[in-house]
Design a protein around this motif. Structure first.
Motif, PDB file in Angstrom:
ATOM      1  N   TRP A   1      35.487  58.672   8.284  1.00 13.64           N
ATOM      2  CA  TRP A   1      35.198  57.923   9.509  1.00 13.64           C
ATOM      3  C   TRP A   1      36.145  58.379  10.617  1.00 13.64           C
TER       4      TRP A   1
ATOM      5  N   ASN B   1      35.508  45.835  12.325  1.00 14.82           N
ATOM      6  CA  ASN B   1      34.072  46.083  12.388  1.00 14.82           C
ATOM      7  C   ASN B   1      33.272  44.801  12.602  1.00 14.82           C
TER       8      ASN B   1
ATOM      9  N   PRO C   1      28.747  51.698  14.885  1.00 13.45           N
ATOM     10  CA  PRO C   1      28.827  51.911  13.439  1.00 13.45           C
ATOM     11  C   PRO C   1      28.254  50.739  12.650  1.00 13.45           C
ATOM     12  N   HIS C   2      27.707  51.024  11.465  1.00 17.39           N
ATOM     13  CA  HIS C   2      27.358  49.974  10.501  1.00 17.39           C
ATOM     14  C   HIS C   2      26.346  48.959  11.028  1.00 17.39           C
TER      15      HIS C   2
ATOM     16  N   GLU D   1      22.301  48.252  13.151  1.00 16.44           N
ATOM     17  CA  GLU D   1      20.991  48.792  13.491  1.00 16.44           C
ATOM     18  C   GLU D   1      20.465  48.079  14.723  1.00 16.44           C
TER      19      GLU D   1
ATOM     20  N   TYR E   1      25.584  55.120  14.107  1.00 19.92           N
ATOM     21  CA  TYR E   1      26.096  56.133  13.183  1.00 19.92           C
ATOM     22  C   TYR E   1      26.561  55.477  11.895  1.00 19.92           C
ATOM     23  N   MET E   2      26.398  56.259  10.805  1.00 15.92           N
ATOM     24  CA  MET E   2      26.686  55.700   9.483  1.00 15.92           C
ATOM     25  C   MET E   2      27.064  56.805   8.512  1.00 15.92           C
ATOM     26  N   GLN E   3      27.982  56.484   7.628  1.00 14.56           N
ATOM     27  CA  GLN E   3      28.368  57.397   6.557  1.00 14.56           C
ATOM     28  C   GLN E   3      27.294  57.384   5.476  1.00 14.56           C
TER      29      GLN E   3
ATOM     30  N   TRP F   1      20.015  53.317  10.295  1.00 16.11           N
ATOM     31  CA  TRP F   1      20.541  54.219   9.282  1.00 16.11           C
ATOM     32  C   TRP F   1      19.805  53.954   7.970  1.00 16.11           C
TER      33      TRP F   1
END
Length: 555
Positions: free
Chosen positions: A275, A296, A316-317, A319, A331-333, A347
């Motif tokens: 990240w 977060n 992040p994390h 939608e 964006y997402m891992q 994601w």
């Protein structure tokens, strides 16, 4: 309010501290934070009943000062009686102070409508308060005006006194002046072992005299005094309209989810380094973007109100369905920690890009083989055991089911069935004659959340819950098929060329067998009839396509 139920981040350095409700935070926090930062002081603010707008402004303030800001919160039903509510807000800082002091060691407590007008040193004494000549028409008012509660200091040596103040205010009737009466009474009888700093108008004043350390907006002055208002407006200005891109970065040293109290650097997980690499790559490519780093769970779409309509947020994390529509990218891992997706709507199974997969497109297997090599070397998103536990004693065929965390976002957003429904249906089907055994593996990141699923599994016979450590890849290799809702393990199973049945929405859903929880017989039949060669081609085609939708932060 006998139990505060605090949550958020505690400071780990001396701080200027205030506590307030959401309205006062929105009205005054910017000036409080920025003036304190200008004086070189870290800040801690506690907010009762915070709103999303509070969280959003808190995130913004973190991004525009160089000093450290921490926040705690609590949710509490406030009395509809105006005096009781007003008194609670006045006492709030002292109710929270002991917890803050234990961590910060030195705390200067102020009203949130204060501004720090010049630099200062924290007192060298144990405690500090502001005594003054009393006034008023009643004995109660005269008792309450013996001190000014808008400034109070304690070092860790004064913790016992702060605990005493907190306990007394917690137990007292909510009546205006009670906080000041308790402070005055306590200091009149205080043990002489404590060294005391007595503040006066040279340190804090409400006439807004140049050279005073603290200006406090007492009463209507905070709204109608032109000297105070003009100074506050100037300090409060955020100047954010210039930013065209904002990268929202989750704090990586603390939990992503909200729970209880935590301190910086209290959480460590190797996969989070990627990240950081994503954010480093982004800021290198867009040096004029603003980086907003925050817990977060505090990030929400109210932050957009502080920027221009044309500003693009990288979120992040989240939608679009949870964040809201707008000029945003999410964006997402992925299950491969160094690979990220960036998408306009979400994601995983909620991403827009998943609709572009062509089942008949040309492909090569270079990316597939690269990731397969990673898998064959034992690579996995979560740490796997190094012990020699294996499945040699399990001679019969089985379906491998990696359990998912029931409350995880991938279930909430991308599945029409719950983990409990999934497990119950599979267990009931497995216990029917001639069906294969099912082997369930708990999720290593949250074993506590597995308890309700384990309780279901215990009711059935032809199932096995792995209560010992085993590498997930060993279980995949030994299985006849892998059943998932939408777990990333499904992607790993594809790299090991195992039949995968997905019952939820995932990036890879269109490349594997679609599961129907109401027709598990048909699902198993599809596994049996599966064309292995065509399956292997589809997996490689999918990974070839998938690579084109990824950002590799390792390069």
């Amino acid at each position: 309010m006998s139990h505060l139920n605090l949550y958020g981040e505690l400071p780990t350095s001396p701080v200027v501290f205030a506590a307030c409700d959401s309205k006062y935070f929105i009205d005054h926090a910017a000036a409080f934070v920025k003036s304190s930062a200008r004086a070189g002081k870290d800040v801690h603010i506690h907010v009762i009943n915070p709103t999303d707008q509070v969280f959003a402004l808190a995130c913004v303030l973190n991004s525009i000062v160089d000093t450290r800001i921490t926040y705690t919160f609590n949710d509490h039903k406030v009395s509809e009686n105006p005096e009781e509510a007003r008194t609670l807000y006045a006492c709030l800082r002292f109710l929270v102070l002991p917890e803050v002091l234990k961590s910060a060691k030195k705390v200067l407590t102020l009203d949130i409508d204060c501004m720090v007008m010049r630099s200062f040193d924290f007192p060298c004494e144990d405690l500090g308060y502001f005594p003054r000549k009393c006034f008023g028409n009643s004995d109660w008012e005269r008792r309450g005006t013996r001190v000014l509660a808008g400034v109070f200091y304690s070092s860790i040596e004064g913790l016992d006194v702060c605990v005493e103040l907190s306990n007394k205010m917690l137990a007292a009737k909510r009546q205006w002046y009670i906080d000041q009466i308790i402070i005055a009474d306590t200091f009149e009888a205080i043990d002489p072992k404590y060294s005391i700093r007595k503040f006066d108008t040279s340190f804090m004043d409400w006439e807004f005299i140049e050279g005073t350390v603290i200006w406090t907006g007492k009463g209507p002055r905070k709204y109608d005094n032109p000297i105070y208002v003009n100074k506050k407006d100037g300090i409060s200005e955020l100047n954010l309209a210039k930013y065209k891109k904002v990268l929202l970065k989750p704090r990586l040293d603390i939990p992503f989810k909200k729970f209880g109290l935590f301190k910086c650097n209290s959480f460590h997980q190797d996969i989070r380094k990627y990240w950081q690499q994503f954010c480093d790559v982004f800021m290198k490519e867009f040096p004029d973007a603003l980086l907003v780093e925050s817990p977060n769970w505090m990030l929400n779409n109210k932050i957009e109100n502080y920027f221009s309509e044309k500003c693009c947020f990288y979120v992040p994390h989240k939608e679009a369905r949870s964040w809201g529509e707008g000029n945003n990218l999410f964006y997402m891992q992925t299950v491969f920690p160094w690979l990220f997706t960036v998408d306009p709507i979400g994601w995983g199974g909620g991403a827009d890009f998943i609709n572009s997969f062509d089942k008949n497109a040309d492909y090569d297997d270079s990316f597939f083989n690269e990731l397969k090599d990673y898998i064959n070397k034992g690579g996995s998103k979560f740490k796997q055991p190094t012990t020699n536990n294996n499945l040699n004693n399990l001679k019969e065929d089985f379906i491998f089911v990696p359990l998912q965390i029931p409350h995880d976002m991938v279930i909430k957003y991308h599945s029409n069935i719950s983990c409990e429904e999934f497990v119950e249906a599979l267990c009931a089907w497995a216990d029917q004659p001639n069906n294969p055994k099912i082997l369930f593996k708990p999720h290593p990141a949250n074993l506590k959340s597995m308890t309700p699923l384990q309780d279901i599994i215990k009711k059935y016979n032809n199932v096995l819950y792995l209560d010992f450590d085993i590498h997930v890849h060993e279980a995949i290799r030994a299985s006849s098929a892998v059943y998932v809702i939408n777990s990333g393990v499904g992607q790993e199973a594809m790299l090991l060329d195992k039949p995968v049945v997905a019952f939820g929405q995932a990036e890879y859903s269109s490349a594997v067998i679609s599961g129907d929880i109401n027709n598990l017989k048909d699902c198993w039949q599809k596994v049996i009839e599966n064309d292995k060669l065509e399956m292997e081609k589809m997996y490689r085609r999918w990974y070839y396509w998938y690579e084109s939708n990824l950002i590799d932060v390792s390069k």
